[in-house]
Design an enzyme around this catalytic site. Structure first.
Site, mmCIF file in Angstrom:
data_model
loop_
_atom_site.group_PDB
_atom_site.id
_atom_site.type_symbol
_atom_site.label_atom_id
_atom_site.label_comp_id
_atom_site.label_asym_id
_atom_site.label_seq_id
_atom_site.Cartn_x
_atom_site.Cartn_y
_atom_site.Cartn_z
ATOM 1 N N ARG A 1 -0.995 3.801 1.897
ATOM 2 C CA ARG A 1 -0.634 2.889 3.082
ATOM 3 C C ARG A 1 -0.497 4.089 4.355
ATOM 4 O O ARG A 1 -0.496 5.118 3.790
ATOM 5 C CB ARG A 1 0.987 2.653 2.634
ATOM 6 C CG ARG A 1 1.442 1.697 3.804
ATOM 7 C CD ARG A 1 2.828 1.444 3.613
ATOM 8 N NE ARG A 1 3.478 0.661 4.741
ATOM 9 C CZ ARG A 1 4.567 0.778 5.262
ATOM 10 N NH1 ARG A 1 5.402 1.584 4.427
ATOM 11 N NH2 ARG A 1 5.117 0.075 6.221
ATOM 12 N N HIS A 2 -0.626 3.478 5.309
ATOM 13 C CA HIS A 2 -0.584 4.424 6.744
ATOM 14 C C HIS A 2 0.606 5.091 6.696
ATOM 15 O O HIS A 2 1.607 4.783 6.129
ATOM 16 C CB HIS A 2 -0.865 3.575 7.777
ATOM 17 C CG HIS A 2 0.077 2.182 7.962
ATOM 18 N ND1 HIS A 2 1.516 2.725 8.302
ATOM 19 C CD2 HIS A 2 -0.122 1.162 7.806
ATOM 20 C CE1 HIS A 2 2.244 1.688 8.401
ATOM 21 N NE2 HIS A 2 1.257 0.594 8.016
ATOM 22 N N GLY A 3 0.960 6.246 7.400
ATOM 23 C CA GLY A 3 1.766 6.877 7.534
ATOM 24 C C GLY A 3 3.129 6.253 8.561
ATOM 25 O O GLY A 3 2.882 5.348 9.097
#
Ligand SMILES: *[C@@H]1O[C@H](CO)[C@@H](O)[C@H](O)[C@H]1NC(C)=O
Ligand SMILES: *[C@@H]1O[C@H](CO)[C@@H](O)[C@H](O)[C@H]1NC(C)=O
Length: 454
Positions: free
Chosen positions: A73-75
Site C-alpha cells: 500500500r502507498h505510504g
C-alpha cells in the site's frame, strides 16, 4: 527505611516503563487504515531499519530465495477532500464551544491551527516517502540476494504502480531507497503504471454496480453509525464541549479520531484531538471503520474478494514463471516484483486468500462479540501495509512459498500450522486450485453484461 527507598525506586522504574512513550497517543492502535506502520511493528520505533533475518526459516540450509512478489500500500498520506470537510465541521464546533472547560479544548481553541487544506487531496506526505524508502532498505536486508544492486542494475526487478499520484510517488520513493542505499546515480529505473492490476476494483462492473453504487450495500455501517455505541461516543464529545448532542454527528466523531491519527502519522504529534477519546471510545470508531471495510472490501459480499481475481492470477503466473525457470535450470528472469497500490488493492486479495476471517460477520448489532476479531484494519492495513510472497528453491524440485504480512511470516489459512513452516509451492497451488482454475475476472465481474443492455 532502606527498604522503603528501594521500593520507591522499583515503583518508579515500573511506572516509567508502563507509561511508555508520551509522544504516542494511547489510542494509536485503533486508527484503522490511518494508522502508522510503526504501530504494527513497534520495534521500528527504535530502529526504523531493523531487520531480523532469522524470522525466515527454510526447512534446510540449502534453500535459497529465488523470487519475491511484494504488494504494498502507498505510504502515509494527507486527508482527502471528504474527510477534510468533516474535520472542518468539527473544528468549527470546537471553536464555538466557549463553555468547554477541559484544557485540551482550550488548547485547540487558542493554539491549534487548522493547517490541512482542501487541495492536499490525499497526496503522499513526506512521512509517506520515508515509509517506502525505509521499507525498501529493510526488504533488501531481508532478501539480499533478490533486492541487490546487481539485480536492480540488471533490470530483473520490476516496479508496477497504480496511476494514483500517491502510489507513483511511493514507488519512486521505494526505488530511491535502493538507489540511495547503493549510491546509484547513473541509471534510472522504469515504473510500469497498471491500473487494470492495481486498481482492479474500479474495473469490476459487478462490484461497482452491486457494492460501490448500491446504497443498501453498507446498511450495517449506516445502522452502527446511528446506533447506541456511536451515540455514546458522540455524546461524550459533546459533553466535553458543552454543546448540544445534535451538534456532534457520528461523522464528526470519526473526524476527531482522524485528526488525532493524521497529527501522529504526518507530524509525529500527540495532539489535543486525541484527548476526546479513551480506549473504549476509540475502539467503537475503529469498529465503524472496520465494518465499512468488511462490507465494502472484505468478506461482506462474495464479489468483493472475486474482484481481485485478476491480481490473484497475476501473482500466481509470476510465481509459476519463476518456478518453471528453476525447473529448467534457467536464470529467474524477474527476481522481484514491487507492486504499489491501495488498501483497497490488498484487502480483497487477503479476503480471496482466506486471511483474517472470523467465525461471525461483524454487524451493527454484535460490537461486543467482535472485540477479539482478526479482521482489524488497524493491524492489517496501516500505511505501507504489505503482502510478501517469497519463493524458495530447496533443490531437486522442492519449491517453497513463504507468505509474510507486514514483514511477519504468516501461514496460508487452512494450509499449515506454523506461520514460518514454508509450505511446498505445489501444496499452496493445490490448496487454491479452485481459484487457480477458476476465478476468471471477466466472468466474475460480468464485464460482458453491458453488451446485453446496449
Ligand atoms: C529474531 O527472530 C527469531 C525467530 O523468530 C527470534 O527467536 C529472535 O528472538 C528474534 N531476535 C530479535 C533480536 O528480535
Ligand atoms: C510527487 O513527487 C513530486 C516530486 O517530488 C512532487 O512534486 C509532487 O508534488 C508529488 N506528488 C504527490 C501527489 O505527492
Amino acid at each position: 527505611m532502606e527498604l522503603n527507598i528501594w521500593s520507591l525506586l522499583i515503583v518508579h522504574l515500573v511506572f516509567s516503563t508502563i507509561k511508555a512513550n508520551p509522544s504516542i497517543p494511547e489510542i494509536a492502535k485503533y486508527f484503522g487504515t490511518k494508522g502508522r506502520y510503526e504501530e504494527v511493528n513497534p520495534h521500528l520505533l527504535e530502529d526504523i531499519l531493523a531487520v531480523n533475518t532469522s524470522i525466515l526459516r527454510p526447512p534446510s540450509p540449502t534453500c535459497r530465495p529465488v523470487h519475491l512478489t511484494a504488494i504494498i500500500r502507498h505510504g502515509t498520506r494527507y486527508p482527502t477532500g471528504i474527510i477534510f470537510k468533516q474535520m472542518q465541521k468539527l473544528y468549527q464546533a470546537v471553536k464555538r464551544a466557549s463553555y468547554g472547560k477541559e484544557s485540551w479544548v482550550r488548547e485547540i481553541q487558542t493554539q491549534w491551527q487548522m493547517w490541512y487544506t482542501d487541495d492536499m487531496d490525499g497526496r503522499l506526505a513526506r512521512k509517506g516517502v520515508d515509509d517506502h524508502k525505509h521499507l525498501a532498505v529493510r526488504l533488501s536486508k531481508l532478501f539480499p540476494s533478490l533486492l541487490s544492486e546487481e539485480n536492480l542494475r540488471g533490470g530483473v526487478i520490476a516496479f508496477i504502480s497504480s496511476s494514483k499520484h500517491r502510489c507513483i510517488n511511493s514507488t519512486l520513493a521505494f526505488t530511491e531507497g535502493l538507489t540511495e542505499l547503493w549510491n546509484i546515480q547513473d541509471q534510472k529505473f522504469h515504473l510500469d503504471v497498471n491500473d487494470a492490476l492495481m486498481k482492479y476494483f474500479e474495473h469490476c462492473s459487478k462490484f461497482v454496480k452491486e457494492v460501490v453504487r448500491n446504497p443498501l450495500a453498507l446498511t450495517e455501517v449506516a445502522k452502527f453509525m446511528e446506533g447506541p455505541e456511536m451515540r455514546k461516543v458522540r455524546e461524550k464529545i459533546a459533553d466535553q464541549l458543552r454543546l448540544p448532542y445534535e451538534d456532534i454527528t457520528a461523522e464528526m466523531a470519526d473526524a476527531a479520531l482522524n485528526l488525532c491519527a493524521y497529527e501522529l502519522a504526518i507530524k509525529t504529534l500527540n495532539s489535543p484531538w486525541c484527548l476526546f477519546f479513551d480506549q473504549h471510545d476509540a475502539q467503537v470508531v475503529e469498529y465503524a471503520n472496520d465494518l465499512r471495510q468488511f462490507w465494502k472490501r472484505g468478506y461482506g459480499y462474495d464479489i468483493n474478494r472475486k474482484s481481485s481475481c485478476i491480481l490473484f492470477h497475476d501473482v500466481f503466473s509470476r510465481l509459476d514463471k519463476a518456478a518453471d525457470e528453476i525447473k529448467y535450470g534457467q536464470r529467474v528472469s524477474e527476481v522481484a516484483t514491487i507492486q504499489v497500490g491501495h488498501g483497497e488493492t490488498l484487502l480483497p486479495l487477503y479476503t480471496l486468500l482466506g486471511f483474517f476471517q472470523d467465525h461471525d460477520a461483524p454487524t451493527s448489532s454484535n460490537y461486543a462479540s467482535q472485540i477479539g476479531r482478526t479482521f482489524r484494519t488497524s493491524d492489517v492495513l496501516p500505511y505501507a501495509a504489505n503482502l510478501l510472497l517469497a519463493l524458495y528453491d530447496c533443490g531437486q524440485g522442492d519449491l517453497r512459498l513463504q507468505p509474510l504480512v507486514n514483514e511477519k511470516p504468516v501461514a496460508f489459512p487452512g494450509l499449515a500450522e506454523q506461520p514460518d513452516s514454508m509450505p511446498l509451492y505445489q501444496d499452496v497451488k493445490e490448496h487454491y486450485k479452485d481459484l487457480i482454475q477458476g476465478c476468471d475476472f471477466e466472468t466474475e465481474c460480468e464485464l460482458f453484461d453491458r453488451t446485453h443492455v446496449m
